[in-house]
Design an enzyme around this catalytic site. Sequence first.
Site, short mmCIF file in Angstrom:
data_model
loop_
_atom_site.label_atom_id
_atom_site.label_comp_id
_atom_site.label_asym_id
_atom_site.label_seq_id
_atom_site.Cartn_x
_atom_site.Cartn_y
_atom_site.Cartn_z
N ASP A 176 -11.31 3.08 3.90
CA ASP A 176 -11.67 1.66 3.82
C ASP A 176 -13.18 1.47 3.79
O ASP A 176 -13.68 0.39 3.46
CB ASP A 176 -11.12 0.93 5.07
CG ASP A 176 -10.00 -0.03 4.74
OD1 ASP A 176 -9.83 -0.35 3.54
OD2 ASP A 176 -9.31 -0.47 5.67
N GLN A 209 -4.76 -1.38 9.57
CA GLN A 209 -4.70 -2.72 8.97
C GLN A 209 -5.33 -3.76 9.91
O GLN A 209 -4.96 -3.85 11.08
CB GLN A 209 -3.23 -3.08 8.68
CG GLN A 209 -3.04 -4.40 7.99
CD GLN A 209 -3.61 -4.42 6.56
OE1 GLN A 209 -3.42 -3.49 5.79
NE2 GLN A 209 -4.33 -5.48 6.23
N LYS A 242 0.84 -1.21 0.00
CA LYS A 242 0.00 0.00 0.00
C LYS A 242 0.87 1.25 0.00
O LYS A 242 0.64 2.18 -0.77
CB LYS A 242 -0.93 0.00 1.23
CG LYS A 242 -2.09 -0.96 1.07
CD LYS A 242 -2.85 -1.17 2.38
CE LYS A 242 -3.91 -2.25 2.16
NZ LYS A 242 -4.51 -2.75 3.41
#
Length: 297
Positions: free
Chosen positions: A121, A98, A54
Amino acid sequence: MTAQRIDGKAFAARLRERVGELAAQFEGQAGRKAGLAVVLVGEDPASQVYVRSKGKQTVEAGMASFEHRLPADTPGEDLLALVNQLNNDPAVDGILVQLPLPDHLDEQAIISAISPDKDVDGFHVINAGRLSVGQSGFVPCTPLGCMMLLADRLGDLSGLEAVVIGRSNIVGKPMAQLLLDANATVTIAHSRTKDLPGVVRRADIVVAAVGRPEMVKAEWLKPGATVIDVGINRLPPAEGAEKGRLVGDVAFDEASNVASAITPVPGGVGPMTIAVLLRNTLVAAYRNAGLAVPEGL
Ligand code: NDP
């Protein structure tokens, strides 16, 4: 019939290129780069790979990447304090914590602490709510990537029968919502669904997000169906091999004889997820800077 392979890798590369062009345009307009902060707690090897990837792709797209690596025993209040600091940092447009987090941390509490306007997200309950009532917010990256592939392949989805297998908050449910918004007739199947093969056989579009290797068989599919395989499963290694093969939730080879189009694993949905994350971050940057989000982003 031999199904067309839906090339998610190539699609994701084109999306990243477009994001890169618009990220440069954003920098010109806003006088700063769009920024993504990624927080990793602990040393889960798969999460480390994702976070590295990422960060690398964020920088390649011309955006700023802020990585925060915390030890596995980080107390909840320290993580919340970091999230709060990132919420208030004007250089940070998107925040990604994460998952999975170590067991002592409350995932829902952490996700709820992220500002919904930086929740790239799309996991915050406000963004889930916005999606379900048709307001613009942030949509989870994997299902949004699947929708992009479907729209590219099929155009108008109105009236098509779609079956989503899996009802998780991060894939199955938002996927079903997006298909519904696109006027498909949607069924969500799960582990208690009766006669799953019979349900799947009705579908013009099948999205498999289960996590069971090659579960969906060719004889479950309606001839000509479009199949999106979200599953990522590693098979046990063959004798002498170090690592097992990656496969999806669909038995790819046999399904390719029945479907009209299918995503491979790897190289299908997987590459779309980070590309959409970059796209969501740039959308957040435009919104946070009070600028109009460009058409087609
Ligand atoms: P979850 O484990 O959260 O959800 C799995 C879903 O599958 C559940 O709703 C479960 O039903 C359902 N299910 C389990 N067994 C069966 C069965 N035998 N028949 C029908 N349904 C079943 O997984 P995720 O949604 O997080 O992920 C799904 C897959 O997608 C995984 O392989 C994951 O690795 C992959 N993935 C890939 C991503 C990518 O970037 N390509 C991103 C995210 C996930 P129930 O609710 O009843 O338990």
